[in-house]
Design an enzyme around this catalytic site. Sequence first.
Site, mmCIF file in Angstrom:
data_model
loop_
_atom_site.group_PDB
_atom_site.id
_atom_site.type_symbol
_atom_site.label_atom_id
_atom_site.label_comp_id
_atom_site.label_asym_id
_atom_site.label_seq_id
_atom_site.Cartn_x
_atom_site.Cartn_y
_atom_site.Cartn_z
ATOM 1 N N CYS A 110 1.608 3.725 7.152
ATOM 2 C CA CYS A 110 1.057 2.706 5.804
ATOM 3 C C CYS A 110 0.706 3.505 4.821
ATOM 4 O O CYS A 110 1.435 3.838 3.940
ATOM 5 C CB CYS A 110 0.020 1.624 6.241
ATOM 6 S SG CYS A 110 -0.066 0.268 5.469
ATOM 7 N N HIS A 148 2.616 -0.939 10.372
ATOM 8 C CA HIS A 148 1.575 -0.224 11.473
ATOM 9 C C HIS A 148 2.274 -0.231 12.881
ATOM 10 O O HIS A 148 1.933 -0.964 13.737
ATOM 11 C CB HIS A 148 0.358 -1.022 11.638
ATOM 12 C CG HIS A 148 -0.542 -0.519 10.300
ATOM 13 N ND1 HIS A 148 -1.317 0.323 9.994
ATOM 14 C CD2 HIS A 148 -0.705 -1.646 9.185
ATOM 15 C CE1 HIS A 148 -1.807 0.253 8.932
ATOM 16 N NE2 HIS A 148 -1.547 -0.735 8.078
ATOM 17 N N GLU A 190 1.664 1.434 15.398
ATOM 18 C CA GLU A 190 0.612 1.715 16.636
ATOM 19 C C GLU A 190 0.120 0.257 17.034
ATOM 20 O O GLU A 190 -0.227 0.263 18.160
ATOM 21 C CB GLU A 190 -0.485 2.290 16.187
ATOM 22 C CG GLU A 190 -1.309 1.879 15.050
ATOM 23 C CD GLU A 190 -1.006 1.710 13.703
ATOM 24 O OE1 GLU A 190 0.104 2.223 13.169
ATOM 25 O OE2 GLU A 190 -2.021 1.636 12.786
HETATM 26 N N1 GLN Z 1 -4.228 1.012 0.868
HETATM 27 C C1 GLN Z 1 -2.934 1.095 1.146
HETATM 28 C C2 GLN Z 1 -2.435 -0.574 0.853
HETATM 29 O O1 GLN Z 1 -3.406 -1.271 0.664
HETATM 30 C C3 GLN Z 1 -2.681 1.161 2.446
HETATM 31 C C4 GLN Z 1 -3.130 0.129 3.576
HETATM 32 C C5 GLN Z 1 -2.947 0.634 4.807
HETATM 33 O O2 GLN Z 1 -2.771 1.616 5.024
HETATM 34 N N2 GLN Z 1 -3.445 -0.243 5.722
HETATM 35 O O3 GLN Z 1 -1.271 -0.706 0.644
#
Ligand code: GLN
Length: 598
Positions: free
Chosen positions: A417, A546, A548
């Site tokens: 992410c 994600h 994970e």
């Molecule tokens: N801050 C980034 C976004 O909002 C990544 C978010 C995250 O890592 N969950 O896109």
Amino acid sequence: MSTQDLLAKIGQSQEESEFYTPMPAGYQPNKHRYVVVVGTVMSGLGKGIFSSSLAKLLKDKGLTVAPIKMEGYLNIDSGTLNPYRHGEVFVLDDGMECDMDLGTYERLLDQDLSGANFTTNGQILSSVLRKEREGGYLGRDVQVIPHVVGEIKLKLRQLAVQSNADVVFVEIGGTVGDYENSFYLEACRQLAFEEGEGSVCFVALTYVLEPSILGEQKSKAAQLGIKRLMEMGIMPHIIACRSSNPITEKVRQKISVYTNVSMRRVFSMHDAESIYVIPERLREAGIDREVLTLLSLHDRVDQRHEDQERARWRWYSERIGKYSKSVTIGLTGKYAALRDAYASVIKAAEHCSVHLGVDVRFKFIETTDVDAGNVAEQLADCHGIIVPGGFGVRGTEGKIECIRHARENKMPYLGLCLGFQVAVIEYARNVCKLPDANSTEFAPTCANPVIDILPEQKKIEGLGGNMRLGGKDVDVTAGSLVSRLYDNATRIHLRFRHRYEVDPRYVPILEKHGMIFSGKAPNHPIMQVLELPQDVHPFFVGTQAHPELTSRPLRPSPFFMGLIRAAIEYAEKSTGKTGGASATGRNPQQKPDTVASA
Ligand code: GLN
């Protein structure tokens, strides 16, 4: 008994009645059973681990189980909670942002959950208030009892109907005696009466102290905690005692005497080396058998199914900690905050440990201290790097330095992410020569916003609920590294939680310089997976998702398996061999995986 009979029994047919028990359509009394798990003495005992392990044992027997976590707070979901205070925000496939315990349920049960498996006082109260505005209470004054508790009972029965559960596992957050959880306890007390004897099994998870100055176990706090539960009209059927060491016979006797729970239903739940051995421990202690007896469920057991599932699980649990080699993965973030804030990342790596027979140790890297001058030294003992999800600018320049180091030194890299986004920024700056490339999250007015807010989200105001959330399909390029990781699949399903994304205008220049976007959202120009060609770098992968969150003990995430395999190769190449396993088989920085802390 029919639903009509049940409603008649609890007086629902009388118009001017004090009883209020809304029933979901299709509810069949006598069909569903409930196990309610409550904590006494203190929170943090691992109610979720206990409850999911017990649910797993019943699922293994072929029963359908549905867990629900009931939180005492007023937030509608966990989306705006600080992960450094409350642990990671776990995202379900339907986009519900919830407590990290739901991750434990999904991993132990190997079952996708939804918003129906999670509630908060905020959800319960807002639905009561909405019904009140819609005239749902027929001119009555709306009260905590019967209306709020009625809403809770409705939620539990809805879950039972919707999931067709043999057993609904209700985990009540916090500790008996907390004001905010008292509605839930009252609702479960009423539910037990309404459903009738043998339909609801209350399990009290308590704590037995063992002060080092005394050197013996003391049961008084446990007794008082259970007394508190009894004051609320709930007699537990089973008591599970958490403690550091096995509970002595004498302490079990004392607890039994003071609580009217027979000795064979007072269990020791002392610390375990891994949460994944708990199901087998509970089975050996016979808790599953007692639950089946209390709820008259023996005739629903499929013995063959249980034998198969047990063998599969033992394959996994017996390999934990038996590793002949080790690798160290740098994880960017502060250690003290990381264990809970990145619980799923740590778990996903643990799953790979067992499948690959390698001890995965984490080195926690506080990136606010990392710069071009010290990055090589900081990562010297690492065989791979993960930059996990995150929000805000803090530490991003250090993360970019770590990624540059990994890319230039062919050190395996996995970006999750935010880690995907900063990998794009690093590449744009250092390879595409756009020195001011950045994300508008960190530098709103930068000249080259390679990462920008999602167009469809730009219009949405406010902080709660404006992210791209939940499970989505991803189209994967045939022949790419990520496709190969997924057994040559060309469509995979991943979970998301983000606001920002790669600005599609920069994709051509990034691709021209060698970055491969091998995963994209179907029908949208949203980049979901990046990789570098394998002749350039053995494993440089990032995903906007994600992965994970969907790694399971018996089905580890292919992204993590790819990283750890590459880290093993990297370690073998750089030192001639992977490090020997530590005596304990785990990272010295990590606390042992106890029931309370996992
Ligand atoms: N801050 C980034 C976004 O909002 C990544 C978010 C995250 O890592 N969950 O896109």
